[in-house]
Design a protein around this motif. Structure first.
Motif, short mmCIF file in Angstrom:
data_model
loop_
_atom_site.label_atom_id
_atom_site.label_comp_id
_atom_site.label_asym_id
_atom_site.label_seq_id
_atom_site.Cartn_x
_atom_site.Cartn_y
_atom_site.Cartn_z
N ARG A 87 6.00 0.52 -10.67
CA ARG A 87 5.70 -0.88 -10.35
C ARG A 87 6.91 -1.56 -9.70
NH1 ARG A 87 0.61 -3.34 -10.87
NH2 ARG A 87 1.53 -5.21 -11.79
N HIS A 145 -0.90 0.70 -4.48
CA HIS A 145 -1.29 0.35 -5.84
C HIS A 145 -0.45 1.15 -6.82
CE1 HIS A 145 -3.63 0.13 -9.56
NE2 HIS A 145 -3.51 1.44 -9.61
N ASP A 189 -0.47 -0.49 -14.09
CA ASP A 189 0.31 -1.58 -14.68
C ASP A 189 0.71 -1.34 -16.14
OD1 ASP A 189 -2.09 -2.05 -15.99
OD2 ASP A 189 -2.51 -3.93 -14.93
#
Ligand code: GTP
Ligand code: MG
Length: 150
Positions: free
Chosen positions: A85, A115, A118
């Protein structure tokens, strides 16, 4: 060790960023354990982004993700989800730091190139959705002893 699901979105593929994005994860020291180019169905993308189904931008997001093939990858290594991330940068590219993928290659949230899972639990579900139970490769990376302390 931890695994994360990283996907190069249709704009990333069209703009020739596939090699660049893979190179960043390789050079960081992560291990590639799954990789494919895919043209997912609407239903598959709706499942992937199901947590966002009530958002006003959801139809646009699905249309964007259906606009061309995507590159699906699983990367493995120390703190892979959080580090992945961080390498992607903030969701809105204008808020992404330079040096991150979005901060270097994107300007708008609806064209943000990549992408990344998360959370560890989300990563597990996404890996299963995109690669199934059998799609992950197990091997020892020769460079690992030069990436990880003994
Ligand atoms: P992903 O890694 O793609 O899941 O992005 P994220 O985790 O940083 O953000 P989030 O899961 O909240 O949103 C998923 C994706 O929806 C984003 O990456 C954007 O492509 C898109 N998105 C989020 N917010 C907006 C918005 O306000 N407008 C538009 N057009 N797209 C949005
Ligand atoms: Mg997300």
């Amino acid at each position: 060790t931890e695994q994360t699901y990283i996907m190069i979105k249709p704009d990333g593929v069209q703009r020739g960023l596939v090699g660049e994005i893979i190179a960043r994860f390789e050079k960081r020291g992560f291990k590639l354990v799954a990789l494919k180019l895919a043209t997912p169905s609407k239903e598959h993308l709706e499942e992937h982004y199901k947590d966002l189904s009530s958002k006003p931008f959801f139809p646009r997001l699905i249309e964007y993700m259906m606009s061309g093939p995507v590159v699906c990858m699983v990367w493995e290594g120390l703190d892979a989800v959080k580090t992945g991330r961080a390498m992607l940068g903030a969701t809105n590219p204008l808020a992404s730091n330079p040096g991150t993928i979005r901060g270097d290659y994107a300007l708008q949230v609806g064209m943000n190139v990549c992408h990344g899972s998360d959370a560890v639990e989300t990563a597990k579900a996404e890996i299963e959705l995109w690669f199934g139970k059998e799609g992950i490769n197990q091997y020892k990376l020769a460079s690992s002893s030069w990436v990880y302390e003994a």
